[in-house]
Design a protein around this motif. Structure first.
Motif, PDB file in Angstrom:
ATOM      1  N   MET A   1      49.871  15.005  51.589  1.00 29.15           N
ATOM      2  CA  MET A   1      50.333  15.374  50.163  1.00 29.15           C
ATOM      3  C   MET A   1      49.530  16.249  49.516  1.00 29.15           C
ATOM      4  N   ASN A   2      48.103  16.275  49.595  1.00 29.10           N
ATOM      5  CA  ASN A   2      47.254  16.962  49.001  1.00 29.10           C
ATOM      6  C   ASN A   2      47.369  18.576  49.405  1.00 29.10           C
ATOM      7  N   LYS A   3      47.884  18.801  50.689  1.00 27.66           N
ATOM      8  CA  LYS A   3      47.781  20.091  51.112  1.00 27.66           C
ATOM      9  C   LYS A   3      49.148  20.745  50.560  1.00 27.66           C
ATOM     10  N   ILE A   4      50.044  19.927  50.320  1.00 24.76           N
ATOM     11  CA  ILE A   4      51.466  20.319  49.558  1.00 24.76           C
ATOM     12  C   ILE A   4      50.908  20.672  48.214  1.00 24.76           C
ATOM     13  N   LYS A   5      50.518  19.891  47.475  1.00 24.36           N
ATOM     14  CA  LYS A   5      49.825  20.320  46.093  1.00 24.36           C
ATOM     15  C   LYS A   5      49.187  21.343  46.088  1.00 24.36           C
ATOM     16  N   LEU A   6      48.143  21.722  47.039  1.00 19.71           N
ATOM     17  CA  LEU A   6      47.104  22.655  46.939  1.00 19.71           C
ATOM     18  C   LEU A   6      47.950  24.017  47.195  1.00 19.71           C
ATOM     19  N   CYS A   8      51.406  24.657  46.725  1.00 21.97           N
ATOM     20  CA  CYS A   8      52.206  24.884  45.246  1.00 21.97           C
ATOM     21  C   CYS A   8      51.117  25.476  44.531  1.00 21.97           C
ATOM     22  N   LEU A   9      50.021  24.877  44.045  1.00 19.17           N
ATOM     23  CA  LEU A   9      48.855  25.401  43.116  1.00 19.17           C
ATOM     24  C   LEU A   9      48.929  26.975  43.317  1.00 19.17           C
ATOM     25  N   ILE A  10      48.529  27.375  44.715  1.00 22.25           N
ATOM     26  CA  ILE A  10      48.013  28.575  44.755  1.00 22.25           C
ATOM     27  C   ILE A  10      49.024  29.381  45.050  1.00 22.25           C
ATOM     28  N   ILE A  11      50.506  29.143  45.344  1.00 18.57           N
ATOM     29  CA  ILE A  11      51.555  29.917  45.216  1.00 18.57           C
ATOM     30  C   ILE A  11      51.941  30.323  43.488  1.00 18.57           C
ATOM     31  N   THR A  12      51.818  29.365  42.624  1.00 21.90           N
ATOM     32  CA  THR A  12      51.846  29.421  41.223  1.00 21.90           C
ATOM     33  C   THR A  12      50.814  30.345  40.629  1.00 21.90           C
ATOM     34  N   LEU A  13      49.765  30.274  41.242  1.00 25.89           N
ATOM     35  CA  LEU A  13      48.393  31.088  40.603  1.00 25.89           C
ATOM     36  C   LEU A  13      48.666  32.585  41.214  1.00 25.89           C
TER      37      LEU A  13
END
Length: 165
Positions: A1-6, A8-13
């Protein structure tokens, strides 16, 4: 789950950094990835720490966002460093002029997970201290987070007087 959040965060940034780079411009109409670098070159006051110097910016709006993620793993490292290290950082800096008031803001965040640290009682063992301060429990795990927030504003009162806060 943490890898998915990470992820998504990198793509958003990445998407946000493109928007910031696309919007930086100055009053003479130059649009470039180097606009933010040129801002520091053209205004020597930005390197002095005097916040009133932001009123001498030739650019009305400029901003930059940087982020990165690194994984270090293996046996080739300093004696006290971790055998496995995961680092994430996010830095953003912006200058904005609104109604003759110049604003500055900066935010920095670093997140680090380190496994297998020796001499775990020392947060920064490479500060030039010849003595080892800490215990020798091998294999310690650390989670480190650091934040840095800065801000300021400046206003020209007349041609000879500028105030900054």
């Amino acid at each position: 789950m943490n890898k998915i959040k990470l992820s998504c965060l990198i793509i958003t940034l990445i998407l946000l950094s493109g928007a910031v780079r696309g919007s930086n411009s100055d009053s003479i109409g130059l649009h470039s990835f180097n606009t933010f670098k040129m801002l520091r070159i053209n205004n020597y006051w930005l390197e002095t720490g005097n916040i009133a110097g932001i009123s001498f910016n030739k650019v009305n709006s400029a901003g930059i966002v940087e982020s990165g993620y690194s994984i270090l793993d293996g046996e080739f490292h300093r004696m006290r460093e971790a055998t496995e290290k995961k680092n994430f950082y996010l830095e953003t800096e912006s200058y904005q002029k609104i109604k003759n008031i110049d604003f500055y803001g900066s935010f920095s965040y670093t997140n680090s997970d380190e496994k297998g640290i020796l001499w775990n009682g020392v947060f920064d063992p490479y500060r030039g201290n010849p003595y080892i301060v800490g215990d020798s429990v091998p294999g310690a795990t650390y989670h480190k987070e650091t934040y840095r927030i800065q801000g300021g504003l400046a206003k020209k009162l007349n041609n000879k007087l500028t105030i900054g806060l």
